[in-house]
Write a protein that holds these residues in place. Structure first.
Motif, mmCIF file in Angstrom:
data_model
loop_
_atom_site.group_PDB
_atom_site.id
_atom_site.type_symbol
_atom_site.label_atom_id
_atom_site.label_comp_id
_atom_site.label_asym_id
_atom_site.label_seq_id
_atom_site.Cartn_x
_atom_site.Cartn_y
_atom_site.Cartn_z
ATOM 1 N N HIS A 50 0.840 -1.190 0.000
ATOM 2 C CA HIS A 50 0.000 0.000 0.000
ATOM 3 C C HIS A 50 0.874 1.238 0.000
ATOM 4 O O HIS A 50 1.886 1.307 0.692
ATOM 5 C CB HIS A 50 -0.910 -0.006 1.232
ATOM 6 N N LYS A 578 -7.442 -5.612 1.042
ATOM 7 C CA LYS A 578 -8.213 -4.730 0.168
ATOM 8 C C LYS A 578 -7.900 -3.271 0.499
ATOM 9 O O LYS A 578 -8.728 -2.526 1.003
ATOM 10 C CB LYS A 578 -9.709 -5.002 0.326
ATOM 11 N N GLY A 579 -6.667 -2.912 0.205
ATOM 12 C CA GLY A 579 -6.255 -1.537 0.442
ATOM 13 C C GLY A 579 -6.249 -1.202 1.924
ATOM 14 O O GLY A 579 -5.802 -1.985 2.753
ATOM 15 N N ASN A 580 -6.767 -0.023 2.266
ATOM 16 C CA ASN A 580 -6.748 0.452 3.654
ATOM 17 C C ASN A 580 -8.096 0.332 4.346
ATOM 18 O O ASN A 580 -8.328 0.989 5.359
ATOM 19 C CB ASN A 580 -6.282 1.914 3.684
ATOM 20 N N LYS A 581 -8.977 -0.490 3.804
ATOM 21 C CA LYS A 581 -10.295 -0.639 4.414
ATOM 22 C C LYS A 581 -10.188 -1.132 5.853
ATOM 23 O O LYS A 581 -10.949 -0.718 6.723
ATOM 24 C CB LYS A 581 -11.155 -1.581 3.579
#
Length: 918
Positions: A50, A578-581
């Motif tokens: 990320h 899933k990214g920074n969720k």
């Protein structure tokens, strides 16, 4: 320019991860894509990297945490709307805070200080309360009957605390006892009474608007409301006691003499240790856990906490309430203990006036106690409590409110079960997350475990460093004479201790990540490991505290429960990849715990910080340690799950530098007038000064030493230092260390035994003789008779008479022992050990003036060793205090007191000290 940060080899494939100080341009992205191969794309999908988060997100997060803190603090003064007299037509059965306020105003302004033995306390206040009760009685419902008794009793008892044991001897202790019941039930058939208690006396020189005038006003208004309604199922007793501040004497007089005591089942004790706040329900009798159930289901504005109960019961707060006497001398009574604890700076000072009283605070208390009385009146436990055995009611309870909105409570057994289950599920979910981390990174099992162990070690190292640095700062500030800079400006604590702790707590993980720049583990994954490690540390702490049966362990459960919830969602929905969720969900999940921790921290700061200026042993204790320790705890709990996130941001070194910069700015500020601990009216330095005449007698009756002077007693760490250059005559002040090493209790007239705690830090200023009354109004202690019981045992009879506040101190010489006396059936423990000798302290207080100069006789029995050779076997001293007799004050003494700065609060009076050897 692109900076190649990592080159890592995995499964025979060389992969280059590129990391830039800025986002790549479109052309650079296309170039990177063309250079990528299919195997690399597959691998990158398994190990997503990320981009660092922009710094503005962290600024928002920091501002959010600041907002959460102020939100938690602001709830302490979130009161219901005060009811006024004009509202009575619409709400005839509501508590009207304006009426309670009027009572408090009359007591504080019209009557003023109400010290035991004064006309203000014994006549004027009693008359006012009785007149108000009679007025209520005249307007009561036709089915209500009220009786009023004004009692005055003599007695004595052993008062025990965590630090001292003393004999409390009293005469003429007044109580106003009002019984409210139904006319339809004969008194002979009445049972299971409910008692409300508040005291109306004050400490010397304090108007006592808060302590305890506030609660007297509340009780009078509650009585008015209850008298207008239908009779209660249980008779109500309203006890206004007139002698609490000198040692809880009036409550003892009530318990041992009143005819209703055996029928009382429940006590609601109302106290104040700081005016203008909410009524904190901080302890109940542990045998009656059902009390919390009634509180929970009836009180509209919950404000109660197990932490406060455990702090108080472990003697960390230098105060006591009548609850203690009921607990000891009437243990069959189930009891609540309530107290206001907000503006504790004014407590027991001249500033405890009407400016500290808040009508919203009165409304909060009135609504709560009124609802509690109704709940108790309808509770079956009040009727059947006496039939239960000790085994039925031995379980303590855990209780706490959330921002005053609602109360959570459960038994200690339930707490143990909940905490144990939580520990297990936390262990499972952390283990699963570590397992998933191992798989995602293509590690062996041992490699994943090693990474997690390292993460725990790094978190512990940050915690230890943060705590160590703040404690070192506390030590350095004290050594440099800059302690208590936060006393008048509590916001300085943020920069002084919070920022250094947070900086150090984040520094170790930051340096570790920089050191492992070539590690296989991406920053975002390490941050997750750090969060799991923090949870593991808290869960281990939770298990340890639970095993030690510390009910306050629930504090560690709050944030970990929310952590479990958000982590479970992240696992179920695979937000980790899933990214920074996962990060957003995690931060949202910690908002409520952070508010709660900051709320608890605010309660502790507002109630405990002012104690540093009124501790009887404060001069010998560094208060910086307490404040630094509290701040470390608040920071760890309130921000612990946020701290690792710092390593996901760009320019993180600048973020760390921000906290260091705030700390450095704060250090500069405390060197300015902002760092001066005291402020007029709001946060004053406390002194007690006795203009004392001292007389020391030999065994043959001749005087061995006599002098007069001002004994300057100080309470906090700075001692007399801040006034040495402000008060001209303080330049003549001398230490009393030599006398403390040779005389019993320094040869000083301590008002009570607690004053001996700071003895070595006080000053003596030689001065003119005080205006001590001449005979026959001069206090005295004299030997009536002495007779031998055996060769080595002798009995002495003494007579004492004097003013309304006195004490007697007895200390056997080495080789001698006090083996009996007439105060109690059995000898208690010594009040204190002084210079390797036992000291026994007897506190002697009068209420009604008719007891002044009324002689009281007592006996003591002293036993010596076979080889005892001294000319005297014990010393006995009388300390007589003219607390309210202004005619004893000399002109020079008044000028000396007036020369103290405006930012000081000086209690002062005249005293006589006579010491004898026998």
């Amino acid at each position: 320019m692109l900076d190649i940060e990592r080159v890592q080899e995995r499964r025979g494939t060389i992969i280059t991860f590129l990391k830039m100080e800025r986002y790549p341009s479109e052309n650079e992205k296309l170039k990177m894509e063309r250079q990528s191969s299919r195997p690399m794309e597959l691998l990158m999908s398994q190990f997503p990297v990320h981009d660092p988060l922009p710094i503005w997100i962290y600024v928002v997060l920091f501002l959010m945490l600041s907002l959460l803190f102020f939100l938690g603090y602001s709830t302490l003064t979130a009161f219901p709307k005060p009811m006024l007299k004009v509202d009575e037509l619409r709400y005839p059965l509501r508590f009207v805070s304006e009426r309670a306020y009027d009572h408090v105003e009359y007591l504080a302004n019209e009557i003023g200080y109400r010290v035991a033995g004064t006309e203000n306390n014994e006549i004027k206040t009693v008359k006012y309360i009785v007149d108000q009760v009679r007025q209520i009685q005249g307007n009561a419902s036709e089915d209500i009957q009220m009786t009023i008794d004004v009692e005055a009793n003599d007695g004595m008892f052993l008062r025990q605390s965590k630090m001292y044991e003393v004999i409390n001897l009293y005469r003429g202790a007044q109580n106003i006892v009002v019984k409210m019941s139904s006319k339809k039930v004969p008194e002979s058939q009445e049972k299971n009474y409910i008692l409300l208690n508040a005291h109306f006396d004050t400490v010397p020189m304090s108007p006592g608007a808060g302590d305890d005038g506030t609660m007297v006003g509340v009780m009078l208004e509650l009585m008015r409301i209850m008298a207008k309604q239908e009779p209660t199922n249980h008779p109500l007793i309203f006890l206004f006691n007139g002698l609490e501040e000198s040692g809880l004497q009036a409550s003892h007089a009530f318990i041992t003499n009143n005819k209703y005591v055996d029928k009382i089942n429940v006590l609601v004790n109302l106290e104040v240790v700081g005016t203008g706040g909410k009524d904190l329900m901080f302890q109940t009798t542990r045998e009656h856990s059902w009390l919390m159930n009634i509180y929970h289901h009836n009180v509209p504005h919950s404000f109660a906490n197990t932490v406060a109960e455990e702090i108080y019961q472990n003697g960390l707060i230098p105060s006591d309430t009548d609850f203690t006497n009921f607990r000891k001398f009437a243990p069959q009574i189930a009891a609540y203990d309530f107290a206001h604890a907000y503006n504790c700076y004014a407590y027991h000072t001249k500033n405890d006036g009407m400016w500290t009283v808040n009508k919203g605070s009165l409304q909060h208390t009135g609504d709560n106690i009124l609802a509690l009385l109704k709940g108790l009146d309808s509770a079956p436990e009040v009727d059947d409590m006496r039939t239960k055995t000790d085994d039925d009611e031995i379980d303590k309870v855990v209780f706490f409110d959330f921002l005053g909105l609602f109360l959570i409570f459960y038994s200690q057994l339930t707490s143990t079960i909940i905490n144990s289950i939580l520990f297990v599920v936390l262990t499972l979910i952390v283990s699963w997350c570590v397992y998933q981390f191992k798989n995602s990174q293509g590690m062996k099992f041992s490699g994943g475990i090693l990474e997690f162990i390292i993460a725990i070690a790094i978190q512990l190292a940050g915690l230890v460093l943060g705590t160590g640095v703040t404690m070192l700062l506390a030590f350095i500030l004290d050594v440099c004479g800059r302690s208590m800079s936060w006393y008048a400006n509590q916001w300085l604590i943020l920069g002084l201790y919070f920022c250094p702790f947070f900086f150090c707590n984040c520094l170790i993980p930051y340096l570790y990540i920089r050191w492992r720049e070539k590690s296989d583990v991406a920053d975002s994954y390490y941050v997750q490991l750090a969060i799991h490690a923090h949870c593991t540390i808290l869960s281990i702490g939770l298990a340890v505290l639970t095993g030690l049966k510390i009910r306050s362990s629930y504090i560690l459960a709050v944030s970990t429960i929310f952590y479990f919830g958000t982590t479970l969602l992240n696992v179920l929905f695979d937000f980790v990849n899933k990214g920074n969720k996962w990060l957003y969900l995690h931060c949202l999940g910690q908002i409520l715990p952070s508010i709660f921790y900051f709320y608890l921290g605010s309660i502790m700061y507002t109630s405990l910080i002012p104690i540093n200026a009124r501790a009887y042993n404060g001069a010998g204790t560094n208060p910086e340690y307490m404040v630094a320790g509290m701040t470390c705890g608040v920071a760890l709990l309130g921000t612990g799950f946020y701290a690792p996130i710092l390593n996901m941001f760009r320019h993180r070194k600048y973020l760390l530098g921000m906290f260091l910069g705030i700390f450095l700015i704060t250090i500069i500020l405390i060197m300015t007038p902002l760092g001066f601990p005291y402020r007029e009216r709001e946060a004053e330095a406390r002194f007690t000064i006795w203009h004392t005449k001292r007389e020391f007698y030999r065994p043959d009756g001749n005087i061995r030493k006599a002098d007069s002077g001002y004994y300057v007693f100080t309470y906090d760490r700075h001692g007399s230092g801040p006034v040495m250059d402000e008060v001209p005559r303080m330049k003549d002040a001398v230490d009393i260390d030599d006398e403390c090493n040779t005389e019993m209790l320094c040869g000083m007239p301590f008002y009570n035994i607690h004053y001996s705690g700071n003895a070595y830090y006080n000053k003596w200023v030689a001065a003119e003789e005080p205006l001590i009354p001449a005979s026959p109004n001069r206090p005295y202690l004299k030997l009536v008779s002495g007779s031998s019981i055996t060769r080595f045992k002798k009995e002495y009879t003494f007579a004492v008479a004097g003013t309304d506040h006195m004490s007697i101190q007895i200390s056997p010489m080495q080789g001698a022992r006090l083996v009996g006396w007439s105060f109690t059936k059995e000898m208690g423990k010594p009040s204190k050990t002084w210079n390797d000798r036992d000291v026994y302290f007897i506190n002697y207080v009068h209420g009604l003036a008719e007891n002044n100069m009324k002689e009281f006789q007592f006996k003591i029995t002293v036993e010596t060793d076979d080889d005892f050779i001294l000319t005297h076997s014990f010393e006995i001293a009388l300390a007589a205090h003219f607390v309210h007799q202004k005619e004893t004050l000399t002109t020079q003494y008044k000028e000396f007191i007036a020369s103290f700065p405006k930012w000081t609060n000086v209690q002062h009076w005249t005293s006589l000290y006579q010491s004898y050897q026998y």
